[in-house]
Design an enzyme around this catalytic site. Structure first.
Site, PDB file in Angstrom:
ATOM      1  N   HIS A  34       0.831  -1.207   0.000  1.00 11.27           N
ATOM      2  CA  HIS A  34       0.000   0.000   0.000  1.00 11.27           C
ATOM      3  C   HIS A  34       0.862   1.252   0.000  1.00 11.27           C
ATOM      4  CE1 HIS A  34      -4.007   1.769   0.671  1.00 11.27           C
ATOM      5  NE2 HIS A  34      -3.340   2.752   1.248  1.00 11.27           N
ATOM      6  N   ASP A  36       0.247   5.499  -1.061  1.00 15.21           N
ATOM      7  CA  ASP A  36      -0.756   6.498  -1.436  1.00 15.21           C
ATOM      8  C   ASP A  36      -0.191   7.613  -2.304  1.00 15.21           C
ATOM      9  OD1 ASP A  36      -3.457   5.970  -0.376  1.00 15.21           O
ATOM     10  OD2 ASP A  36      -2.442   5.842   1.549  1.00 15.21           O
ATOM     11  N   GLU A 139      -9.032   1.568  -2.391  1.00 12.51           N
ATOM     12  CA  GLU A 139      -9.124   1.593  -0.933  1.00 12.51           C
ATOM     13  C   GLU A 139     -10.509   2.063  -0.501  1.00 12.51           C
ATOM     14  OE1 GLU A 139      -6.431   2.908   2.912  1.00 12.51           O
ATOM     15  OE2 GLU A 139      -6.225   4.006   1.030  1.00 12.51           O
ATOM     16  N   HIS A 166     -13.153   2.041   3.879  1.00  9.39           N
ATOM     17  CA  HIS A 166     -12.107   2.902   4.408  1.00  9.39           C
ATOM     18  C   HIS A 166     -12.536   3.261   5.827  1.00  9.39           C
ATOM     19  CE1 HIS A 166      -9.419   6.564   4.635  1.00  9.39           C
ATOM     20  NE2 HIS A 166      -8.584   5.565   4.398  1.00  9.39           N
ATOM     21  N   HIS A 207      -8.686  -1.749   7.434  1.00  7.75           N
ATOM     22  CA  HIS A 207      -9.717  -0.727   7.681  1.00  7.75           C
ATOM     23  C   HIS A 207     -11.061  -1.288   8.118  1.00  7.75           C
ATOM     24  CE1 HIS A 207      -7.920   3.171   6.775  1.00  7.75           C
ATOM     25  NE2 HIS A 207      -7.278   2.614   5.762  1.00  7.75           N
ATOM     26  N   HIS A 228      -2.355  -3.103   4.744  1.00  6.88           N
ATOM     27  CA  HIS A 228      -1.561  -2.259   5.637  1.00  6.88           C
ATOM     28  C   HIS A 228      -2.191  -2.253   7.029  1.00  6.88           C
ATOM     29  CE1 HIS A 228      -4.613   0.327   3.889  1.00  6.88           C
ATOM     30  NE2 HIS A 228      -4.269   1.394   4.593  1.00  6.88           N
ATOM     31  N   ASP A 336       2.272   2.117   3.739  1.00  5.30           N
ATOM     32  CA  ASP A 336       1.351   3.263   3.733  1.00  5.30           C
ATOM     33  C   ASP A 336       2.092   4.584   3.539  1.00  5.30           C
ATOM     34  OD1 ASP A 336      -1.127   4.458   3.648  1.00  5.30           O
ATOM     35  OD2 ASP A 336      -1.490   4.374   5.798  1.00  5.30           O
TER      36      ASP A 336
END
Length: 409
Positions: A34, A36, A139, A166, A207, A228, A336
């Site tokens: 993961h 971003d 995500e 999420h 999540h 993650h 992350d």
């Protein structure tokens, strides 16, 4: 790092472990679950890749660029095509498509370093070529707007996992960080999992609420991932994985990828981060904002209230526990990066993975176990999901299930 002994010998040991870590990663590079970067590019430069040329060092702006990916020994990256969960309906879908588009732009812009990967074989081919296999993960189930056709379209565009939620509970699945409405997955949520199995999209359980984790594991015929998330027994945060769920992974075949986010891995950081996030909101920022203005507020807050700092050893503590409970065949790494305001010391950016591997070598992890952690577990889980998809798609067609209309009040 925990050296074998102190003084000069300890320094020598630290250097030796770091050299060994880099040597191992040259053969068994990191598959990171993961990153971003796409959202960071959206938020900071609205996808203007000339302003954030990741072919050059972007330290001070981003956690991620190609020179540091190379220095970190990254061989495959799941790029998150995340959109915030306050995006809804068609707005969420179109924003997700924009995220997918920027990943495609990055792959086209840096062909010597990045290559699109859709399968486990693609990942292995990229490694053989010395390029970074680039996969995508959506995500949050809000990105499909309750539409299985949209789910299938995302898969056709290259998305290879979807995180079921999420931060907010959605119409068919409960989030870890919101009020539950379904007791886990609704009936439609279970159908989403089955359709993900049929097309070969990995079910990502980061999540989600623990009830959602258990429901998805009960339904899924294919291995799941936690892209993650770390161990709740080590840091009691709702975003982490309870031991009973970790213990289910061997039967499922899935992989839990430990994250580096301090507020999820260091107990002392949890309360500090809650206060820092509230400070952002008080100044009109979203608590996940990492733009320069938000980071300036964080820095001012930190100057008055020092931040507890995680380290590579903090992450290693989680991996030690996850290996003990789930087994070494069921763990991985999901940093992350560019999705968190703060990172551990020694893991400040994507160049830091050798420091984590060195810490694990100092803890007497074997090369074979580390090769599973960094590379082969993640490749295997995608390959197994592909096999399930071939079997299921041969016996049944696409699902046309729809989310039931709410009952009249």
């Amino acid at each position: 790092m925990t050296p074998a002994s102190g003084g000069a010998t300890g320094v020598t040991d630290a250097a030796r472990y770091l050299d060994a870590a880099r040597e191992l990663l040259a053969e068994h590079p990191v598959v990171d679950g993961h990153n971003d970067l796409p959202w960071a590019l959206r938020e900071t430069v609205r996808y203007d890749l000339d302003r954030r040329d990741i072919g050059r060092d972007q330290k001070g702006h981003l956690h991620t660029d190609i020179p540091r990916l190379r220095a970190g020994g990254v061989g495959a990256q799941f790029w998150s095509v995340y959109v915030r969960s306050d995006y809804a309906g068609d707005d969420a879908v179109s924003a997700t498509l924009e995220q997918i588009d920027v990943v495609s732009q990055l792959i086209d812009r840096y062909p010597r370093d990045l290559v699109r990967a859709l399968t486990a074989d693609d990942m292995e081919a990229a490694r053989a070529e010395g390029r970074i296999a680039s996969l995508m993960g959506a995500e949050g189930g809000h990105s499909i707007n309750n539409s299985l056709a949209t789910l299938r379209a995302l898969h056709q565009l290259g998305v290879r996992y979807m995180t079921l939620t999420h931060n907010d509970t959605i119409d068919w699945a409960d989030s870890a960080t919101d009020e539950p409405r379904h007791g886990g997955l609704s009936d439609f949520g279970r159908e989403v999992v089955r359709e993900m199995n049929r097309v070969g999209m990995l079910v990502d359980l980061s999540h989600v609420a623990a009830t959602t984790m258990r429901d998805a594991l009960a339904v899924s015929a294919a291995p799941v991932v936690f892209s993650h998330s770390s161990a709740r027994a080590v840091c009691d945060h709702v975003r982490n994985i309870p031991d009973d769920v970790l213990a289910l992974l061997p039967a499922n075949g899935g992989v839990a990828m430990a994250t580096f986010v301090p507020k999820f891995i260091l107990p002392a950081a949890v309360e500090w981060t809650l206060a820092a996030d509230e400070n952002l909101r008080a100044h009109g920022y979203h608590h996940l904002d990492t733009t320069p203005g938000a980071m300036a507020l964080h820095q001012a807050f930190e100057a008055q209230r020092p931040r507890p700092v995680a380290t590579a050893a903090t992450v290693a503590d989680h991996l030690d526990h996850m290996r003990e409970v789930a087994g070494v065949d069921h763990i991985g790494i999901g940093g992350d990066y560019d999705g968190t305001a703060f990172t551990p010391a020694g893991l400040e950016d994507v160049a830091g993975y050798p420091n984590l591997v060195a810490e694990l070598l100092a803890r007497r992890w074997s090369r074979a176990d580390l090769a599973k952690l960094t590379w082969s577990n993640a490749v295997r889980v995608l390959r197994d999901a592909e096999a399930v998809a071939r079997e299921q798609s041969a016996s049944r067609g696409p699902s046309n299930a729809v989310l039931p209309a709410p009952a009249p009040s």
